[in-house]
Design a protein around this motif. Structure first.
Motif, short mmCIF file in Angstrom:
data_model
loop_
_atom_site.label_atom_id
_atom_site.label_comp_id
_atom_site.label_asym_id
_atom_site.label_seq_id
_atom_site.Cartn_x
_atom_site.Cartn_y
_atom_site.Cartn_z
N GLY A 75 4.83 -10.54 -7.99
CA GLY A 75 3.55 -10.12 -8.52
C GLY A 75 2.74 -9.27 -7.57
N TYR A 76 3.39 -8.79 -6.52
CA TYR A 76 2.70 -8.00 -5.49
C TYR A 76 3.45 -6.70 -5.20
N THR A 77 4.69 -6.83 -4.76
CA THR A 77 5.48 -5.63 -4.45
C THR A 77 6.71 -5.49 -5.32
N ASP A 78 6.86 -6.33 -6.37
CA ASP A 78 8.10 -6.30 -7.15
C ASP A 78 7.93 -5.70 -8.54
N TYR A 79 6.80 -5.02 -8.80
CA TYR A 79 6.64 -4.36 -10.09
C TYR A 79 7.48 -3.08 -10.13
N PRO A 80 8.16 -2.80 -11.24
CA PRO A 80 9.06 -1.64 -11.30
C PRO A 80 8.30 -0.33 -11.48
N TYR A 104 0.82 -1.21 0.00
CA TYR A 104 0.00 0.00 0.00
C TYR A 104 0.86 1.27 0.00
N ALA A 105 1.96 1.25 0.72
CA ALA A 105 2.84 2.42 0.74
C ALA A 105 3.39 2.72 -0.65
N GLN A 106 3.69 1.68 -1.42
CA GLN A 106 4.18 1.88 -2.79
C GLN A 106 3.18 2.66 -3.63
N ARG A 107 1.91 2.59 -3.30
CA ARG A 107 0.84 3.18 -4.11
C ARG A 107 0.27 4.45 -3.48
N ALA A 108 0.99 5.03 -2.53
CA ALA A 108 0.48 6.15 -1.75
C ALA A 108 0.34 7.45 -2.54
N SER A 109 0.85 7.50 -3.77
CA SER A 109 0.68 8.73 -4.57
C SER A 109 -0.74 8.87 -5.10
N ALA A 110 -1.55 7.82 -5.01
CA ALA A 110 -2.96 7.94 -5.39
C ALA A 110 -3.62 9.03 -4.56
N GLY A 111 -4.60 9.69 -5.15
CA GLY A 111 -5.36 10.66 -4.35
C GLY A 111 -5.96 10.00 -3.13
N LEU A 112 -6.44 8.76 -3.32
CA LEU A 112 -7.02 7.99 -2.22
C LEU A 112 -6.78 6.51 -2.48
N LEU A 113 -6.37 5.79 -1.44
CA LEU A 113 -6.27 4.34 -1.49
C LEU A 113 -7.49 3.75 -0.78
N ILE A 114 -8.16 2.81 -1.44
CA ILE A 114 -9.20 2.03 -0.79
C ILE A 114 -8.65 0.62 -0.64
N GLN A 142 -5.45 -8.07 14.05
CA GLN A 142 -5.84 -7.49 12.77
C GLN A 142 -5.72 -5.97 12.79
N LEU A 143 -6.19 -5.36 13.85
CA LEU A 143 -6.11 -3.91 13.97
C LEU A 143 -4.66 -3.45 14.05
N ASP A 144 -3.84 -4.20 14.78
CA ASP A 144 -2.42 -3.85 14.86
C ASP A 144 -1.75 -3.97 13.49
N GLY A 145 -2.12 -5.02 12.75
CA GLY A 145 -1.56 -5.18 11.41
C GLY A 145 -1.96 -4.03 10.49
N TRP A 146 -3.21 -3.63 10.56
CA TRP A 146 -3.66 -2.51 9.74
C TRP A 146 -3.00 -1.19 10.17
N LYS A 147 -2.71 -1.06 11.47
CA LYS A 147 -2.03 0.17 11.92
C LYS A 147 -0.66 0.28 11.28
N ARG A 148 0.02 -0.83 11.10
CA ARG A 148 1.32 -0.78 10.40
C ARG A 148 1.13 -0.33 8.95
N VAL A 149 0.02 -0.75 8.34
CA VAL A 149 -0.27 -0.35 6.96
C VAL A 149 -0.54 1.15 6.90
N THR A 150 -1.43 1.64 7.74
CA THR A 150 -1.78 3.07 7.67
C THR A 150 -0.57 3.95 8.03
N ASP A 151 0.24 3.51 8.98
CA ASP A 151 1.45 4.28 9.31
C ASP A 151 2.36 4.38 8.10
N ALA A 152 2.54 3.26 7.38
CA ALA A 152 3.42 3.26 6.21
C ALA A 152 2.89 4.18 5.12
N VAL A 153 1.58 4.18 4.92
CA VAL A 153 0.96 5.04 3.91
C VAL A 153 1.08 6.51 4.32
N HIS A 154 0.83 6.79 5.57
CA HIS A 154 0.90 8.18 6.03
C HIS A 154 2.33 8.72 6.00
#
Length: 367
Positions: free
Chosen positions: A359-364, A42-52, A76-88
């Motif tokens: 096929g997930y995080t290794d696209y250039p 998700y952090a790789q894609r953070a330039s989107a106006g909005l990530l869903i 689950q909530l702790d895992g998602w917190k790592r995601v939102t922190d990385a995006v922010h």
């Protein structure tokens, strides 16, 4: 003329562009817990106006596919917190899609092997994704049982509870309610899957009742300005259909207008398929007009098969946001590629569901 790269206010959020990453189920959350690899994705894609985010179950009962994330446990909530922190950290904005699959599930995925739940005991002619002995495969859904009316307040509560913890605990900027693609709320809306004879079946008002109860509860909990809603009026996804969708969804728009939602997210045509379905005509412009005439101020997000030219044509006709799904799988820097009119990477379909970084995080990205 409005451009994809113009900033826009969407409810409580200020977005730097109008390009949205649509929800994409990728089945990389073992035991329904988001992983550090998902945070990188998700952090790789953070330039989107909005990530869903990918669709995320509000309860164990709402789970319908193997290795999709949830929002109902501490891990689950702790895992998602790592995601939102990385995006922010990348200055991105991210909302989570709240999901109850209803009948699109399997007994192997349900607590204690119980039947999936649905508005009516009608099996969906579709498949779900299971992992058995370490191997993923698609399997037919199980026969569901019809929900008793006394159980529905509990489902509304689960949506509200998940929304609150998504924002206050997991750090999301908002939530999107999944009311589309033949999942539980959509099942209640449509005549093909709802044969009830109580206050949640029959008339348009009754079939829309659970959807509206959920949206009102979530908006009341986290604020309308942090709440979006995804709808698919005519998609045949997951064996869902309605005898007369135009008045149904226009009624819904009139009821939603006073809630001051952040956005309405509309899938045009068949999800992941044709934008126009000859046997299922639908007037999307009239739907948006109904919403605006009723006082709806939320941003209007369009989705399904968009490229840059079609997206900017839609903005010119009154859309506010354009969601891109499949292009985001292989193009984490999609915003910049669209800005430069650069070619897009092609996704590896074999890696769509399940697996690891390949096929997930290794696209250039572009140089």
């Amino acid at each position: 003329m409005t451009s994809l790269f113009d900033a826009v206010s969407v409810g409580s959020l200020r977005l730097p562009n109008r390009i949205v990453m649509a929800p994409l189920t990728r089945n990389r959350a073992p035991n329904a817990v988001p992983t550090p690899l998902m945070a990188e994705y998700y952090a790789q894609r953070a330039s989107a106006g909005l990530l869903i985010t990918e669709a995320t179950a509000i309860s164990a009962q709402g789970q319908g596919y193997a290795d999709v994330p949830g929002l109902y446990g501490t891990d689950q909530l702790d895992g998602w917190k790592r995601v939102t922190d990385a995006v922010h950290e990348r200055k991105g904005r991210i909302v989570v899609q709240l999901w109850h699959v209803g009948r699109v599930s399997h007994t192997a995925l349900q607590p204690d092997g119980q039947k999936p739940v649905a508005p009516s005991a009608i099996t969906a002619r579709t498949k779900t994704y299971l992992i058995q002995d370490g191997v993923g495969s698609f399997a037919p859904t199980s026969e569901p049982r019809a929900l008793d009316a006394s159980e529905l307040p509990g489902i509304v509560h689960d949506f509200r509870h998940a929304a609150r913890h998504a924002v206050t605990t997991a750090g999301f900027d908002g939530v999107e309610i999944h009311g589309a693609n033949g999942y539980l709320l959509d099942q209640f809306m449509k005549t093909g899957s709802n044969h009830r004879r109580d206050d949640y079946g029959g008339s348009i008002e009754n079939r829309a009742r659970l959807m509206l109860e959920v949206v009102r509860a979530v908006a009341g909990e986290v604020g309308g300005g942090r709440t979006g809603l995804r709808l698919s009026p005519v998609t045949p996804a997951n064996d869902v259909n309605d005898a007369d969708p135009q008045p149904l969804f226009e009624y819904l728009m009139r009821e939603l207008a006073p809630l001051h939602l952040a956005y309405i997210h509309i899938i045009e045509g068949a999800t992941g398929g044709p934008r126009v379905i000859e046997e299922r005509p639908f007037d999307y412009a009239k739907l948006r007009e109904t919403y605006r005439t009723a006082g709806g101020k939320g941003a209007w997000m369009v989705n399904n098969g968009y490229d840059k030219a079609l997206a900017e044509a839609s903005l010119a006709k009154g859309a506010d946001l354009v969601a891109f799904g499949r292009p985001y799988i292989a193009n984490p820097d999609l915003v910049e590629r669209l800005r430069r009119n650069a070619p897009l990477n092609e996704p590896d379909k074999a890696t769509f569901y399940g697996g690891g970084a390949h096929g997930y995080t290794d696209y250039p990205a572009l140089a």
